[in-house]
Design a protein around this motif. Structure first.
Motif, PDB file in Angstrom:
ATOM      1  N   MET A 297       0.829  -1.177   0.000  1.00 15.77           N
ATOM      2  CA  MET A 297       0.000   0.000   0.000  1.00 15.77           C
ATOM      3  C   MET A 297       0.874   1.241   0.000  1.00 15.77           C
ATOM      4  N   THR A 298       0.464   2.243  -0.743  1.00 15.69           N
ATOM      5  CA  THR A 298       1.238   3.475  -0.819  1.00 15.69           C
ATOM      6  C   THR A 298       0.417   4.642  -0.309  1.00 15.69           C
ATOM      7  N   VAL A 299       1.126   5.702   0.014  1.00 15.43           N
ATOM      8  CA  VAL A 299       0.524   6.960   0.434  1.00 15.43           C
ATOM      9  C   VAL A 299       0.970   7.994  -0.578  1.00 15.43           C
ATOM     10  N   ARG A 300       0.013   8.727  -1.158  1.00 19.16           N
ATOM     11  CA  ARG A 300       0.332   9.736  -2.167  1.00 19.16           C
ATOM     12  C   ARG A 300      -0.019  11.115  -1.651  1.00 19.16           C
ATOM     13  N   LEU A 301       0.762  12.102  -2.066  1.00 16.51           N
ATOM     14  CA  LEU A 301       0.503  13.493  -1.743  1.00 16.51           C
ATOM     15  C   LEU A 301       0.161  14.199  -3.047  1.00 16.51           C
ATOM     16  N   ILE A 302      -1.058  14.737  -3.133  1.00 17.51           N
ATOM     17  CA  ILE A 302      -1.562  15.327  -4.374  1.00 17.51           C
ATOM     18  C   ILE A 302      -1.964  16.779  -4.121  1.00 17.51           C
ATOM     19  N   LYS A 303      -1.532  17.665  -4.998  1.00 15.27           N
ATOM     20  CA  LYS A 303      -1.871  19.088  -4.881  1.00 15.27           C
ATOM     21  C   LYS A 303      -3.101  19.388  -5.724  1.00 15.27           C
ATOM     22  N   HIS A 304      -4.065  20.114  -5.140  1.00 12.25           N
ATOM     23  CA  HIS A 304      -5.255  20.578  -5.854  1.00 12.25           C
ATOM     24  C   HIS A 304      -5.266  22.100  -5.770  1.00 12.25           C
ATOM     25  N   GLU A 305      -5.268  22.757  -6.929  1.00 17.02           N
ATOM     26  CA  GLU A 305      -5.279  24.221  -6.950  1.00 17.02           C
ATOM     27  C   GLU A 305      -6.081  24.680  -8.161  1.00 17.02           C
ATOM     28  N   THR A 306      -7.369  24.975  -7.965  1.00 18.36           N
ATOM     29  CA  THR A 306      -8.205  25.424  -9.073  1.00 18.36           C
ATOM     30  C   THR A 306      -8.086  26.927  -9.291  1.00 18.36           C
ATOM     31  N   VAL A 307      -7.934  27.667  -8.208  1.00 13.42           N
ATOM     32  CA  VAL A 307      -7.736  29.112  -8.271  1.00 13.42           C
ATOM     33  C   VAL A 307      -6.308  29.380  -7.811  1.00 13.42           C
ATOM     34  N   PRO A 308      -5.519  30.137  -8.566  1.00  9.86           N
ATOM     35  CA  PRO A 308      -4.142  30.400  -8.145  1.00  9.86           C
ATOM     36  C   PRO A 308      -4.083  30.995  -6.734  1.00  9.86           C
ATOM     37  N   GLY A 309      -3.237  30.410  -5.903  1.00  7.00           N
ATOM     38  CA  GLY A 309      -3.054  30.906  -4.538  1.00  7.00           C
ATOM     39  C   GLY A 309      -3.949  30.271  -3.501  1.00  7.00           C
ATOM     40  N   THR A 310      -4.846  29.398  -3.900  1.00  2.00           N
ATOM     41  CA  THR A 310      -5.724  28.729  -2.936  1.00  2.00           C
ATOM     42  C   THR A 310      -5.983  27.294  -3.394  1.00  2.00           C
ATOM     43  N   GLY A 311      -6.108  26.393  -2.442  1.00  2.00           N
ATOM     44  CA  GLY A 311      -6.340  24.997  -2.795  1.00  2.00           C
ATOM     45  C   GLY A 311      -6.101  24.079  -1.617  1.00  2.00           C
ATOM     46  N   SER A 312      -5.640  22.860  -1.920  1.00  2.00           N
ATOM     47  CA  SER A 312      -5.412  21.886  -0.857  1.00  2.00           C
ATOM     48  C   SER A 312      -4.364  20.872  -1.275  1.00  2.00           C
TER      49      SER A 312
ATOM     50  N   PHE B  47       1.978  14.332   8.072  1.00  2.00           N
ATOM     51  CA  PHE B  47       0.899  13.354   8.227  1.00  2.00           C
ATOM     52  C   PHE B  47       1.149  12.130   7.347  1.00  2.00           C
ATOM     53  N   ALA B  48       1.567  12.356   6.094  1.00  2.00           N
ATOM     54  CA  ALA B  48       1.827  11.249   5.176  1.00  2.00           C
ATOM     55  C   ALA B  48       2.966  10.373   5.683  1.00  2.00           C
ATOM     56  N   ARG B  49       4.012  10.987   6.213  1.00  2.00           N
ATOM     57  CA  ARG B  49       5.136  10.206   6.750  1.00  2.00           C
ATOM     58  C   ARG B  49       4.719   9.386   7.960  1.00  2.00           C
ATOM     59  N   ILE B  50       3.938   9.982   8.839  1.00  2.00           N
ATOM     60  CA  ILE B  50       3.472   9.254  10.023  1.00  2.00           C
ATOM     61  C   ILE B  50       2.589   8.086   9.611  1.00  2.00           C
ATOM     62  N   MET B  51       1.645   8.329   8.721  1.00  2.00           N
ATOM     63  CA  MET B  51       0.753   7.256   8.292  1.00  2.00           C
ATOM     64  C   MET B  51       1.514   6.164   7.546  1.00  2.00           C
ATOM     65  N   ARG B  52       2.453   6.561   6.719  1.00  2.00           N
ATOM     66  CA  ARG B  52       3.267   5.578   6.009  1.00  2.00           C
ATOM     67  C   ARG B  52       4.035   4.720   7.007  1.00  2.00           C
ATOM     68  N   GLY B  53       4.567   5.337   8.047  1.00  2.16           N
ATOM     69  CA  GLY B  53       5.288   4.591   9.067  1.00  2.16           C
ATOM     70  C   GLY B  53       4.404   3.625   9.816  1.00  2.16           C
ATOM     71  N   LEU B  54       3.180   4.045  10.144  1.00  2.00           N
ATOM     72  CA  LEU B  54       2.254   3.157  10.849  1.00  2.00           C
ATOM     73  C   LEU B  54       1.838   1.983   9.972  1.00  2.00           C
ATOM     74  N   ILE B  55       1.619   2.248   8.706  1.00  2.00           N
ATOM     75  CA  ILE B  55       1.167   1.213   7.781  1.00  2.00           C
ATOM     76  C   ILE B  55       2.276   0.205   7.505  1.00  2.00           C
ATOM     77  N   ASP B  56       3.488   0.697   7.321  1.00  2.97           N
ATOM     78  CA  ASP B  56       4.598  -0.170   6.930  1.00  2.97           C
ATOM     79  C   ASP B  56       5.373  -0.738   8.111  1.00  2.97           C
ATOM     80  N   GLY B  57       4.916  -0.537   9.323  1.00  4.60           N
ATOM     81  CA  GLY B  57       5.617  -1.078  10.474  1.00  4.60           C
ATOM     82  C   GLY B  57       6.887  -0.320  10.801  1.00  4.60           C
ATOM     83  N   TRP B  58       6.809   0.987  10.775  1.00  4.34           N
ATOM     84  CA  TRP B  58       7.952   1.859  11.038  1.00  4.34           C
ATOM     85  C   TRP B  58       8.636   1.458  12.322  1.00  4.34           C
ATOM     86  N   PRO B  59       9.915   1.519  12.467  1.00  2.34           N
ATOM     87  CA  PRO B  59      10.871   2.090  11.529  1.00  2.34           C
ATOM     88  C   PRO B  59      11.490   1.082  10.590  1.00  2.34           C
TER      89      PRO B  59
END
Length: 81
Positions: free
Chosen positions: A1-16, A57-69
């Motif tokens: 399982m992977t964790v992806r980080l995706i940028k959403h920006e419909t209006v310049p300067g605002t998004g998620s 958040f992505a790093r923490i979740m990835r660590g929990l999922i993959d049995g970090w460290p």
């Protein structure tokens, strides 16, 4: 399982930034707005801060999922966002 980080920006300067899981879990969104006048709403922060929170958040979740460290590290490169 992977964790992806995706940028959403419909209006310049605002998004998620979306932290998406490939196993069907709910995504988590970190909203940003670069215009200070629009940041009066709760949850709106500058882009750099939202990206930092999403990466952490992505790093923490990835660590929990993959049995970090000791588990394998599988995350889409957030620098490509």
């Amino acid at each position: 399982m992977t964790v992806r980080l995706i940028k959403h920006e419909t209006v310049p300067g605002t998004g998620s930034f979306e932290v998406r899981f490939t196993d069907g879990r709910r995504s988590r969104y970190f909203y940003f707005d670069d215009l200070p006048s629009r940041r009066l709403r709760p949850g709106q922060v500058p882009r750099e801060q939202a990206l930092g929170w999403a990466r952490m958040f992505a790093r923490i979740m990835r660590g929990l999922i993959d049995g970090w460290p000791h588990g394998p590290r599988r995350m889409t490169d957030p620098e490509s966002v």
